[in-house]
Motif scaffolding. Sequence first.
Motif, PDB file in Angstrom:
ATOM      1  N   ALA A  39      44.917  46.752  34.675  1.00  0.00           N
ATOM      2  CA  ALA A  39      44.236  47.560  35.698  1.00  0.00           C
ATOM      3  C   ALA A  39      43.496  46.654  36.683  1.00  0.00           C
ATOM      4  N   THR A  40      42.891  45.596  36.170  1.00  0.00           N
ATOM      5  CA  THR A  40      42.196  44.636  37.040  1.00  0.00           C
ATOM      6  C   THR A  40      43.205  43.981  37.983  1.00  0.00           C
ATOM      7  N   ALA A  41      44.341  43.571  37.423  1.00  0.00           N
ATOM      8  CA  ALA A  41      45.380  42.913  38.225  1.00  0.00           C
ATOM      9  C   ALA A  41      45.933  43.866  39.282  1.00  0.00           C
ATOM     10  N   LYS A  42      46.157  45.121  38.901  1.00  0.00           N
ATOM     11  CA  LYS A  42      46.723  46.091  39.859  1.00  0.00           C
ATOM     12  C   LYS A  42      45.752  46.337  41.009  1.00  0.00           C
ATOM     13  N   LEU A  45      46.140  43.463  43.342  1.00  0.00           N
ATOM     14  CA  LEU A  45      47.422  43.511  44.059  1.00  0.00           C
ATOM     15  C   LEU A  45      47.392  44.609  45.122  1.00  0.00           C
ATOM     16  N   ASP A  46      46.885  45.795  44.734  1.00  0.00           N
ATOM     17  CA  ASP A  46      46.847  46.925  45.674  1.00  0.00           C
ATOM     18  C   ASP A  46      45.990  46.615  46.904  1.00  0.00           C
ATOM     19  N   ALA A  47      44.900  45.869  46.673  1.00  0.00           N
ATOM     20  CA  ALA A  47      43.991  45.567  47.786  1.00  0.00           C
ATOM     21  C   ALA A  47      44.443  44.322  48.555  1.00  0.00           C
ATOM     22  N   GLY A  48      45.567  43.733  48.126  1.00  0.00           N
ATOM     23  CA  GLY A  48      46.065  42.538  48.801  1.00  0.00           C
ATOM     24  C   GLY A  48      45.149  41.341  48.618  1.00  0.00           C
ATOM     25  N   LEU A  49      44.400  41.323  47.514  1.00  0.00           N
ATOM     26  CA  LEU A  49      43.455  40.229  47.264  1.00  0.00           C
ATOM     27  C   LEU A  49      44.127  39.127  46.438  1.00  0.00           C
ATOM     28  N   PRO A  50      43.638  37.887  46.540  1.00  0.00           N
ATOM     29  CA  PRO A  50      44.261  36.780  45.810  1.00  0.00           C
ATOM     30  C   PRO A  50      44.036  36.882  44.303  1.00  0.00           C
ATOM     31  N   LEU A  51      44.956  36.277  43.548  1.00  0.00           N
ATOM     32  CA  LEU A  51      44.856  36.325  42.079  1.00  0.00           C
ATOM     33  C   LEU A  51      44.156  35.080  41.532  1.00  0.00           C
ATOM     34  N   ASP A  52      43.680  34.222  42.436  1.00  0.00           N
ATOM     35  CA  ASP A  52      43.072  32.981  41.943  1.00  0.00           C
ATOM     36  C   ASP A  52      41.606  32.832  42.347  1.00  0.00           C
ATOM     37  N   ASP A  53      40.966  33.950  42.710  1.00  0.00           N
ATOM     38  CA  ASP A  53      39.549  33.899  43.072  1.00  0.00           C
ATOM     39  C   ASP A  53      38.757  34.605  41.972  1.00  0.00           C
ATOM     40  N   ALA A  55      35.578  35.151  41.311  1.00  0.00           N
ATOM     41  CA  ALA A  55      34.478  36.074  41.640  1.00  0.00           C
ATOM     42  C   ALA A  55      35.033  37.430  42.078  1.00  0.00           C
ATOM     43  N   VAL A  56      36.091  37.404  42.853  1.00  0.00           N
ATOM     44  CA  VAL A  56      36.715  38.648  43.331  1.00  0.00           C
ATOM     45  C   VAL A  56      37.322  39.395  42.140  1.00  0.00           C
ATOM     46  N   ALA A  57      38.014  38.676  41.272  1.00  0.00           N
ATOM     47  CA  ALA A  57      38.647  39.295  40.102  1.00  0.00           C
ATOM     48  C   ALA A  57      37.584  39.880  39.170  1.00  0.00           C
ATOM     49  N   GLU A  58      36.463  39.182  39.045  1.00  0.00           N
ATOM     50  CA  GLU A  58      35.383  39.688  38.183  1.00  0.00           C
ATOM     51  C   GLU A  58      34.859  41.018  38.718  1.00  0.00           C
ATOM     52  N   ARG A  59      34.711  41.097  40.062  1.00  0.00           N
ATOM     53  CA  ARG A  59      34.223  42.349  40.667  1.00  0.00           C
ATOM     54  C   ARG A  59      35.154  43.512  40.317  1.00  0.00           C
ATOM     55  N   MET A  60      36.453  43.265  40.383  1.00  0.00           N
ATOM     56  CA  MET A  60      37.434  44.313  40.051  1.00  0.00           C
ATOM     57  C   MET A  60      37.344  44.666  38.563  1.00  0.00           C
ATOM     58  N   ALA A  61      37.170  43.650  37.723  1.00  0.00           N
ATOM     59  CA  ALA A  61      37.109  43.878  36.269  1.00  0.00           C
ATOM     60  C   ALA A  61      35.911  44.761  35.914  1.00  0.00           C
ATOM     61  N   LEU A  62      34.792  44.553  36.614  1.00  0.00           N
ATOM     62  CA  LEU A  62      33.580  45.331  36.318  1.00  0.00           C
ATOM     63  C   LEU A  62      33.759  46.803  36.674  1.00  0.00           C
ATOM     64  N   ALA A  82      50.689  39.237  36.655  1.00  0.00           N
ATOM     65  CA  ALA A  82      49.385  39.024  37.317  1.00  0.00           C
ATOM     66  C   ALA A  82      48.261  39.142  36.295  1.00  0.00           C
ATOM     67  N   ALA A  83      48.419  40.076  35.340  1.00  0.00           N
ATOM     68  CA  ALA A  83      47.388  40.263  34.303  1.00  0.00           C
ATOM     69  C   ALA A  83      47.220  38.984  33.497  1.00  0.00           C
ATOM     70  N   SER A  84      48.329  38.357  33.133  1.00  0.00           N
ATOM     71  CA  SER A  84      48.193  37.170  32.283  1.00  0.00           C
ATOM     72  C   SER A  84      47.615  36.004  33.089  1.00  0.00           C
TER      73      SER A  84
END
Length: 212
Positions: A39-42, A45-53, A55-62, A82-84
């Motif tokens: 769900a975090t990865a999706k 991807l949906d927001a067109g955000l990078p998978l290697d940032d 801080a951004v990924a943490e925000r989505m995870a929260l 992307a999830a892995s």
Amino acid sequence: MTLTIAIDGPAAAGKGTLSRQIAEEYGFHHLDTGLTYRATAKALLDAGLPLDDEAVAERMALEVELSGLDRSILSAHAIGEAASKIAVMPAVRRALVEAQRAFSKKEPGTVLDGRDIGTVVCPDAAVKLYVTASPEVRAKRRFDEIVGNGAVADYAAIFDDVKKRDERDMGRADSPLRPADDAHLLDTSEMSIEAAFQAAKSLIDAALIKKI
Ligand code: CDP
């Protein structure tokens, strides 16, 4: 007291089906923790955000809501890949593990499946299973699943993917995939779904009797 059953293992080992059956058998709540990473990865991807940032990924995870997780929406191959990738990020893992731990405390009991449940998320789980199968068997199961859904699949490419995913999940520094020291190993290479369920049930019943 809540009883938690922790089920870990590599991609396509059959944890999902097994965990759902076990949760139903014991009347426990079930969480497929892979879906929280998916769900975090999706969301990224949906927001067109990078998978290697991180801080951004943490925000989505929260922002992941455990109640809204649905494998049929999250099953795409690209989402799993992307999830892995984002699962190697400690900040992402911290956010998702906190939500998973809160879930694990639900009464009367819970079944959580993933990669690090017995080692990190629920180290005090009443029973821990580590479900595996050979890479060949796991690739064949994935292949059959895709073909069964009416799509075209390439066994060699799937086999390569399974090996790559194993390497990434077992090789990462934070919470690598490995059996907890007190996990019961269940190799389902030669087992049907029903046989794997019966074997898991025997292990769980024996472990629970010792706890009472
Ligand atoms: O593709 P499969 O259904 O086997 O994997 P999944 O359970 O949906 O998990 C997707 C990815 O999330 C895994 O390859 C892991 O990298 C990651 N994951 C994790 O790091 N920790 C967990 N507890 C569950 C999943």
